[in-house]
Design an enzyme around this catalytic site. Structure first.
Site, PDB file in Angstrom:
ATOM      1  N   ARG A 209       0.851  -1.182   0.000  1.00 39.89           N
ATOM      2  CA  ARG A 209       0.000   0.000   0.000  1.00 39.89           C
ATOM      3  C   ARG A 209       0.892   1.238   0.000  1.00 39.89           C
ATOM      4  O   ARG A 209       1.899   1.295   0.701  1.00 39.89           O
ATOM      5  CB  ARG A 209      -0.921   0.019   1.226  1.00 39.89           C
ATOM      6  CG  ARG A 209      -2.038  -1.023   1.181  1.00 39.89           C
ATOM      7  CD  ARG A 209      -3.066  -0.678   0.112  1.00 39.89           C
ATOM      8  NE  ARG A 209      -4.204  -1.583   0.096  1.00 39.89           N
ATOM      9  CZ  ARG A 209      -4.296  -2.671  -0.665  1.00 39.89           C
ATOM     10  NH1 ARG A 209      -3.283  -2.995  -1.464  1.00 39.89           N
ATOM     11  NH2 ARG A 209      -5.382  -3.422  -0.634  1.00 39.89           N
ATOM     12  N   GLU A 238      -3.223   7.495  -4.542  1.00 40.76           N
ATOM     13  CA  GLU A 238      -3.724   6.862  -5.770  1.00 40.76           C
ATOM     14  C   GLU A 238      -5.198   7.241  -5.971  1.00 40.76           C
ATOM     15  O   GLU A 238      -5.955   7.285  -5.008  1.00 40.76           O
ATOM     16  CB  GLU A 238      -3.604   5.334  -5.661  1.00 40.76           C
ATOM     17  CG  GLU A 238      -2.189   4.812  -5.702  1.00 40.76           C
ATOM     18  CD  GLU A 238      -2.138   3.279  -5.592  1.00 40.76           C
ATOM     19  OE1 GLU A 238      -3.173   2.623  -5.854  1.00 40.76           O
ATOM     20  OE2 GLU A 238      -1.077   2.749  -5.241  1.00 40.76           O
ATOM     21  N   HIS A 255       0.254   0.147  -9.527  1.00 41.32           N
ATOM     22  CA  HIS A 255      -0.430  -0.803  -8.634  1.00 41.32           C
ATOM     23  C   HIS A 255      -0.879  -2.037  -9.410  1.00 41.32           C
ATOM     24  O   HIS A 255      -2.034  -2.460  -9.331  1.00 41.32           O
ATOM     25  CB  HIS A 255      -1.621  -0.128  -7.954  1.00 41.32           C
ATOM     26  CG  HIS A 255      -2.060  -0.801  -6.687  1.00 41.32           C
ATOM     27  ND1 HIS A 255      -2.711  -0.145  -5.673  1.00 41.32           N
ATOM     28  CD2 HIS A 255      -1.938  -2.092  -6.262  1.00 41.32           C
ATOM     29  CE1 HIS A 255      -2.989  -0.977  -4.690  1.00 41.32           C
ATOM     30  NE2 HIS A 255      -2.519  -2.176  -5.026  1.00 41.32           N
TER      31      HIS A 255
END
Length: 376
Positions: A209, A238, A255
């Site tokens: 993360r 994000e 990601h």
């Protein structure tokens, strides 16, 4: 039965098409009106599933998330409503582990600094961290594991403290969930002080993360420490990463570490199995039925690969440089981050590539890495 599903979730039609009406939606912009008549909701990590989204729906039976993590889902709320929830723990673990391993091979090649002989510290020994360790150990790399929660639960593996890991590791790979409070908080686990304390010439890889690392602090530290080499697949803020940070990463991606065809199919398939179980009907579809053949039939090896040759084999399966180039070109464009994720090409896992070797040397390590067909 109405099945509302994130439009980016693969293999929904062949798996769920016989179970009900499939309604594809944009997972990031999903509204309560779009789900008010849904019997089933299938999401990814970009969708916040909570009372605000679901309060108008009085018929929802099942929420499935094709993800390892559940921090985007209000599990307590679902429980009060009697809505069954299932996620897909481990569905993309192999993909993330191989991504991190490939990133290390790429860094080793770029800086002419062999991976063999280095010590890798893995922070977070769950599914993805364990998959990363599996690749590294198959290749003969010493691995240090840090996971105080698993250690306290009695996991029999050897663990070290984070302080020991930071002192001894040449490479750090992050694989923790985001935890914002409590004794084992991971939010900004790597803050400015910790980043500055990292040993010289460290490689830092983040596949979990974005906000496990304080990205603003990371920019500040990188301005002072060129020796710190970064691979970033996840970003604070994000889908809008800090543009100042991107040039400091050796490899930058949107990601997608877990975005293998096998992993994505596995996640959807696990939800299909759970829904069939809830409906008390047989799961008649199989995962192997979904995957296409790999475009390379097999690679014949005259000798076992050294580190550079292994990187070439890995690039047959996945070339990290391609995603990095696309990211740098597109991340700042409107909706660029999400568009890259949506249009990500079908990356495969090592298991898609068959290797043929007829020599006398030991080949188990190639099989343990995940390549198929290895034999004498």
């Amino acid at each position: 039965m109405k099945i509302v599903v994130d439009e980016n979730m693969p293999y929904v039609e062949p798996l769920f098409g016989d179970l009900g009406e499939i309604i594809p939606v944009n997972g990031r912009t999903l509204t309560p009106e779009q789900v008010q008549d849904a019997d089933v909701l299938l999401v990814r990590s970009v969708t916040r599933v909570n009372a605000a989204l679901l309060e108008a729906n009085q018929k929802l039976k099942f929420v499935g998330s094709a993800t390892i993590g559940t921090d985007h889902v209000d599990l307590a709320y679902l429980a009060t409503r009697g809505i069954v929830f299932s996620n897909a723990p481990g569905c993309n673990a192999t993909a993330v582990g191989e991504f991190a391993f490939i990133a290390m091979l790429e860094l080793a090649a770029r800086f002419n600094s062999p991976l063999r002989g280095k010590v890798v510290g893995i922070v977070g020994a769950g599914n993805t961290g364990s998959a990363t360790a599996k690749c590294l150990e198959a290749f003969g790399i010493k691995v240090l594991l840090n996971d105080p929660i698993k250690e306290a639960e009695g996991d029999p593996r050897d663990f070290v403290s984070l302080e020991t890991l930071l002192q001894e590791a040449d490479i750090i790979s992050l694989h923790v969930p985001i935890t914002r409070t409590g004794e084992h908080k991971t939010l900004h686990l790597f803050d400015e002080a910790r980043l500055m304390s990292l040993k010289a010439n460290i490689w830092l890889i983040n596949c979990c993360r974005g906000d496990v690392i304080d990205n603003q602090a990371l920019i500040k530290v990188k301005q002072q420490r060129d020796d710190l080499k970064l691979v970033l697949d996840v970003w604070e803020g994000e889908p809008n990463p800090m543009p100042e940070l991107v040039p400091f990463a050796e490899f930058a991606t949107p990601h997608i570490a877990g975005y293998s065809l096998e992993g994505k199919a596995r996640g959807t398939f696990m939800l299909y199995q759970k829904l069939c179980e809830l409906l008390a009907i047989p799961a008649t579809k199989g995962l192997s039925d979904l995957l296409p053949r790999f475009n390379i039939k097999a690679v014949e090896l005259e000798q076992l690969p050294d580190e550079k040759a292994l990187l070439q084999l890995a690039r047959f399966v996945y070339d990290l440089r391609d995603d990095d180039a696309v990211f740098r070109n597109c991340f700042a464009k409107e909706n660029g981050f999400d568009i890259m994720r949506k249009n990500h090409k079908h990356r495969r896992e090592f298991s898609a590539l068959a290797l043929a070797y007829r020599g006398q040397s030991e080949v188990d390590w190639l099989s343990n890495l995940g390549f198929s067909g290895v034999g004498r």
